[in-house]
Design a protein around this motif. Sequence first.
Motif, short mmCIF file in Angstrom:
data_model
loop_
_atom_site.label_atom_id
_atom_site.label_comp_id
_atom_site.label_asym_id
_atom_site.label_seq_id
_atom_site.Cartn_x
_atom_site.Cartn_y
_atom_site.Cartn_z
N LEU A 51 0.82 -1.21 0.00
CA LEU A 51 0.00 0.00 0.00
C LEU A 51 0.86 1.26 0.00
O LEU A 51 0.34 2.36 0.22
CB LEU A 51 -0.94 0.00 1.21
N HIS A 52 2.14 1.09 -0.25
CA HIS A 52 3.06 2.23 -0.23
C HIS A 52 2.62 3.32 -1.21
O HIS A 52 2.45 4.49 -0.82
CB HIS A 52 4.47 1.76 -0.56
N ASP A 53 2.42 2.98 -2.47
CA ASP A 53 2.07 3.99 -3.47
C ASP A 53 0.68 4.58 -3.23
O ASP A 53 0.50 5.80 -3.37
CB ASP A 53 2.17 3.39 -4.87
N PRO A 54 -0.35 3.78 -2.89
CA PRO A 54 -1.64 4.39 -2.57
C PRO A 54 -1.57 5.38 -1.42
O PRO A 54 -2.23 6.42 -1.45
CB PRO A 54 -2.52 3.18 -2.22
N PHE A 55 -0.77 5.07 -0.40
CA PHE A 55 -0.69 5.99 0.73
C PHE A 55 0.00 7.29 0.33
O PHE A 55 -0.37 8.37 0.78
CB PHE A 55 0.07 5.34 1.90
N LEU A 56 1.03 7.19 -0.53
CA LEU A 56 1.66 8.41 -1.01
C LEU A 56 0.67 9.25 -1.81
O LEU A 56 0.64 10.49 -1.70
CB LEU A 56 2.87 8.07 -1.89
N MET A 57 -0.15 8.60 -2.62
CA MET A 57 -1.15 9.32 -3.40
C MET A 57 -2.13 10.05 -2.49
O MET A 57 -2.43 11.24 -2.69
CB MET A 57 -1.91 8.33 -4.29
N LEU A 58 -2.65 9.37 -1.49
CA LEU A 58 -3.66 9.96 -0.61
C LEU A 58 -3.08 11.06 0.28
O LEU A 58 -3.83 11.85 0.85
CB LEU A 58 -4.32 8.88 0.24
N GLY A 59 -1.76 11.10 0.40
CA GLY A 59 -1.13 12.15 1.19
C GLY A 59 -0.85 13.42 0.42
O GLY A 59 -0.38 14.42 0.98
N GLU A 60 -1.15 13.42 -0.89
CA GLU A 60 -0.92 14.61 -1.71
C GLU A 60 -1.93 15.70 -1.40
O GLU A 60 -3.05 15.44 -0.93
CB GLU A 60 -1.03 14.23 -3.19
N ASP A 61 -1.57 16.95 -1.70
CA ASP A 61 -2.50 18.07 -1.54
C ASP A 61 -3.77 17.88 -2.36
O ASP A 61 -4.80 18.47 -2.04
CB ASP A 61 -1.82 19.38 -1.97
N LEU A 62 -3.69 17.08 -3.42
CA LEU A 62 -4.87 16.75 -4.22
C LEU A 62 -6.03 16.29 -3.34
O LEU A 62 -7.20 16.55 -3.63
CB LEU A 62 -4.56 15.61 -5.19
N TYR A 63 -5.70 15.60 -2.26
CA TYR A 63 -6.72 15.05 -1.36
C TYR A 63 -6.85 15.87 -0.09
O TYR A 63 -7.97 16.15 0.38
CB TYR A 63 -6.38 13.59 -1.03
N TRP A 64 -5.73 16.26 0.49
CA TRP A 64 -5.77 16.98 1.76
C TRP A 64 -6.55 18.28 1.68
O TRP A 64 -7.41 18.57 2.52
CB TRP A 64 -4.33 17.29 2.22
N LYS A 65 -6.25 19.09 0.70
CA LYS A 65 -6.86 20.42 0.64
C LYS A 65 -8.37 20.37 0.44
O LYS A 65 -9.12 21.06 1.15
CB LYS A 65 -6.17 21.27 -0.42
N PRO A 66 -8.88 19.58 -0.51
CA PRO A 66 -10.34 19.51 -0.63
C PRO A 66 -11.02 18.91 0.60
O PRO A 66 -12.10 19.35 1.00
CB PRO A 66 -10.55 18.63 -1.87
N LEU A 67 -10.39 17.90 1.22
CA LEU A 67 -10.99 17.29 2.39
C LEU A 67 -11.09 18.28 3.55
O LEU A 67 -12.03 18.22 4.35
CB LEU A 67 -10.18 16.07 2.82
N ALA A 68 -10.15 19.21 3.62
CA ALA A 68 -10.21 20.24 4.66
C ALA A 68 -11.41 21.15 4.49
O ALA A 68 -11.82 21.83 5.43
CB ALA A 68 -8.92 21.07 4.65
N ARG A 69 -12.00 21.12 3.29
CA ARG A 69 -13.17 21.96 3.02
C ARG A 69 -14.40 21.10 2.73
O ARG A 69 -15.25 21.46 1.93
CB ARG A 69 -12.87 22.92 1.87
N MET A 70 -14.48 19.98 3.43
CA MET A 70 -15.65 19.11 3.31
C MET A 70 -16.95 19.87 3.57
O MET A 70 -17.95 19.69 2.86
CB MET A 70 -15.52 17.94 4.29
N TYR A 71 -16.93 20.74 4.56
CA TYR A 71 -18.15 21.49 4.88
C TYR A 71 -18.66 22.26 3.67
O TYR A 71 -19.86 22.28 3.39
CB TYR A 71 -17.88 22.45 6.05
N ASP A 72 -17.73 22.91 2.95
CA ASP A 72 -18.14 23.69 1.78
C ASP A 72 -18.73 22.80 0.70
O ASP A 72 -19.68 23.18 0.00
CB ASP A 72 -16.95 24.48 1.22
#
Length: 339
Positions: free
Chosen positions: A99-120
Amino acid sequence: MTSAPRDTSELSAQLSEHMNGYLYTACLYTVTKAGIADHLSQGPRTAAELGEKTGLHGPHLHRVLRYLATREVFREDEHGRFALTPMAELLRTDIPGSLHDPFLMLGEDLYWKPLARMYDTVRTGHTVFDDIFGTGFFAHLQTVPETASVFNAGAAGFSRLWNEHIATSYDFPHGARIIDIGGGTGSLLREILTTHPHTTGTLYDQQSVIAEHQLDTPDTTGRWNVATGDFFDSVPTGADYYILKSVLHDWSDTDCLRILKSVREAVHDNSKLLVVDPVIPPGNQPHASKTIDAMMMVIHDGKERTQAEFEDVLGKGGFTVTRILQTPSLMSIVECVPA
């Protein structure tokens, strides 16, 4: 018979742990990016030793590993050395099912930044990805090749968990011609061609993705080709089987109908469409499809679907669902014929 009510303090502790879930993710991403599991494959080491090998600050790394050890990811002994656990083994790069590569993918800003704005996203009913990055997910990847490579590797890593189960769960007949639409780097098509040696296949995706394809193996020699294009505009004609794996879940119903229109125009009367995605089960029990569904609405405006939702969108797209095959993995195969 109802169970006894749980103590409020216990519930508070459990809920507080849930609230810190993003901390767990951040720590997992940190040790994955640093390759800690690979460094521990030869035996236990202290955080100081691991820091020397990875360039991380030893005392801070110790605190991260100590926290992860409470979740059974790594184990600390009485000498302050950390060792791999069965769960941590999955973070190694050199093992099947990594799961090394999937975890690196999910740690990208691609995912972090939108998830931080789940409410919006929930407030507006639409992803805020475009607001953050200036364009949609896949269009953004076209502008950041390094991030696109991380995404391609991560998506392929997840696919490797399912591909064998998908390929062995469906009986492709002798001589079948298969087109994998939006098939990424081709790991599923390669598995199908390997499992069914009397079939041929075409990998269809955007040029930047096709460039990283993994089809060229001794078991598939002479039985594959690639084609580039945009499945919103058209897909290649002439195949017996069209596969949409992990494609429809990236898109709203409206966009799915655009994709299905392209496929419907390409198929012949005896073609079959195989939609490979999770199918959300009823009830309140945990299921990975429900987790992924929440992610899809934040990142893509996409969604996982129930059986009824698949039947609805596929019916509107010109296809009739003939059966749904549950594979031994998360994925199901929704078999369709032209309506």
